[in-house]
Write an enzyme that holds these catalytic residues in place. Structure first.
Site, short mmCIF file in Angstrom:
data_model
loop_
_atom_site.label_atom_id
_atom_site.label_comp_id
_atom_site.label_asym_id
_atom_site.label_seq_id
_atom_site.Cartn_x
_atom_site.Cartn_y
_atom_site.Cartn_z
N ALA A 83 -3.85 7.71 -5.14
CA ALA A 83 -2.46 7.26 -5.27
C ALA A 83 -2.51 5.76 -5.57
CB ALA A 83 -1.71 7.53 -3.98
N GLY A 112 0.84 -1.21 0.00
CA GLY A 112 0.00 0.00 0.00
C GLY A 112 0.87 1.24 0.00
N ASN A 113 0.26 2.37 0.29
CA ASN A 113 1.05 3.61 0.42
C ASN A 113 0.39 4.52 1.45
OD1 ASN A 113 -0.82 5.53 -0.99
ND2 ASN A 113 -0.47 4.10 -2.68
N HIS A 114 1.05 5.64 1.73
CA HIS A 114 0.61 6.50 2.84
C HIS A 114 -0.48 7.49 2.48
CE1 HIS A 114 3.45 5.05 5.70
NE2 HIS A 114 4.47 5.30 4.93
N SER A 115 -1.07 7.39 1.31
CA SER A 115 -2.10 8.37 0.95
C SER A 115 -3.24 8.35 1.98
CB SER A 115 -2.66 8.05 -0.44
OG SER A 115 -3.84 8.79 -0.65
#
Ligand code: CTP
Length: 403
Positions: free
Chosen positions: A280, A212-215
């Protein structure tokens, strides 16, 4: 959330029996998320107490030019009240108060505020049926309408006199709905549908793990709210986030992976006027998703990744009349990279945020953006809250789709 959320509503109450209904009216405005202040004529205090209204509105109630509870005689500034208001509703509007409004009489605080108000003014008449039909009352209606004031007509029914006919103030629920509909009918994006993507995507590795990512999704949710507040019907396709929104114009579609987002977006794209892709999206996903939880065995683990579908590019490729907006998060050679994406993906506008700018990016409440449109017109903005950035973006889109 109602279109009235965050709006400053000034309620002017004049002296008729229907004033007792204003307690419900104040509650409905508060429930809709509006800030409410009340200004009363002296006569209306015979029908409902200022204490009731100040308790419900959570604000002091004003009824005279000076504050009568205050020995220092502090002036109640009608100009400030008028300027504070996003809308002024006079309800009930009695024959007497309407006649004074129509003729510039200014002998109480409500009337002075009316003369100072620059916002839209609504009036909801209430009186007995013969008064309602009297030529002087009809003349007041016409004059007020000519001034641009908006009449919320009285309804027919049993009146306080016992007579049955026209003159009953519209019910509080109907007054609120009337105002909401009137506001929406004048908004620039009414009848437009806006598709928005937000948040990260999660790409499964096995049943319990993902890439995943930090969005945070904040930017996309703010864009959704800004679009809805301009009257658009919004389809918000969001990856997993902690954001919440409850707005009657926003339809939230929760998705998890890039493929889910791709599928959901394509379901709606043909029927939208504007698409804003702020998510994102993961660029790569595991080639194989393990069916069982991967056990730790060796010191290293190699995952093979493959590209996800580029949702934005896929929309650019099939674009007909949609106004398509993409985001670009760049670390170097920002303007050139963003212009390249704008062309490659066949966009109308790209929103550039540079990771070199302090306060811009994924997690925070602020962003610093530059818009580049199809004609390569560049508009640079200062660091702002994401809510402000969203408003700037929607203003730009509104200008361009109207042009
Ligand atoms: N985007 C998308 N689908 C993807 C990847 C990105 O719709 N699979 C969209 C994002 O929502 C954003 C825009 O593409 O609006 C730009 O994403 P970004 O990752 O900055 O650009 P890329 O085109 O992926 O290029 P690069 O990673 O090389 O910078």
């Amino acid at each position: 959330m109602s279109i009235l959320s965050g709006k400053n509503v000034l309620l002017g109450i004049s002296g008729g029996i229907a004033a007792y209904k204003t307690a419900s009216l104040v509650r409905l405005f508060i429930k809709a998320g509006a800030n409410v202040q009340v200004v009363m004529t002296p006569a209306s205090k015979e029908f409902i107490t200022p204490l009731t209204l100040s308790t419900l509105s959570k604000n002091p109630v004003h009824s005279s030019f000076t504050n009568e509870d205050d020995d220092n005689g502090v002036w109640n500034n009608h100009v400030d009240l008028g300027l504070w208001a996003d809308l002024f509703l006079v309800a009930p509007a009695t024959a007497n108060t309407m006649s004074k409004m129509a003729n510039g009489v200014c002998n109480n605080l409500l009337l002075a505020t009316y003369l100072s108000a620059k916002c839209p003014v609504y009036f909801a008449p209430a009186m007995d049926l013969d008064m309602y039909k009297h030529p002087t009352t009809l003349a007041s209606f016409e004059k007020l309408k000519r001034f641009g004031n908006i009449m919320i007509p009285a309804t027919s029914g049993e009146l306080a006199s016992g007579l049955v006919g026209e003159g009953r103030m519209a019910e509080p629920e109907d007054i609120v709905t009337f105002i909401e509909n009137d506001i929406v009918s004048k908004l620039p994006l009414k009848n437009k549908t806006v598709l928005i993507t937000a948040g990260p995507t999660y790409e499964a590795i096995d049943p319990v793990r993902f890439i995943g990512n930090h969005s945070s999704g904040k930017m996309g949710f703010e864009i959704a709210k800004a679009a809805a507040n301009l009257g658009a019907k919004v389809i918000l396709v969001t990856g997993p986030t902690n954001q919440n929104v409850s707005h009657s114009f926003i339809d939230v579609k929760a998705v998890v992976s890039a493929q889910n987002m791709y599928d959901e977006v394509h379901k709606h794209y043909q029927n939208v006027d504007v698409a804003i892709l702020s998510a994102a999206v993961a660029d790569y996903k595991p080639k194989e998703v393990a069916l069982q939880k991967i056990k730790k065995k060796d010191t290293t683990l190699t995952l093979q990744l493959e590209k996800t579908k580029d949702i934005l590019a896929s929309l650019g490729a099939i674009k007909t009349n949609q106004y398509l907006v993409g985001f670009a998060l760049e670390t170097n050679n920002e303007l050139e990279n963003a212009k390249g994406k704008l062309k490659r993906k066949n966009l109308n506008l790209i929103v550039l945020n540079s990771l070199n700018d302090k306060g811009a990016g994924f997690k925070g409440d602020t962003n610093k953006v530059t818009f580049i449109d199809k004609n390569e017109t560049i508009t640079e903005f200062q660091l702002k809250s994401k809510a402000e950035v969203a408003k700037d973006l929607l203003n730009k889109i509104t200008e361009q789709i109207d042009a």
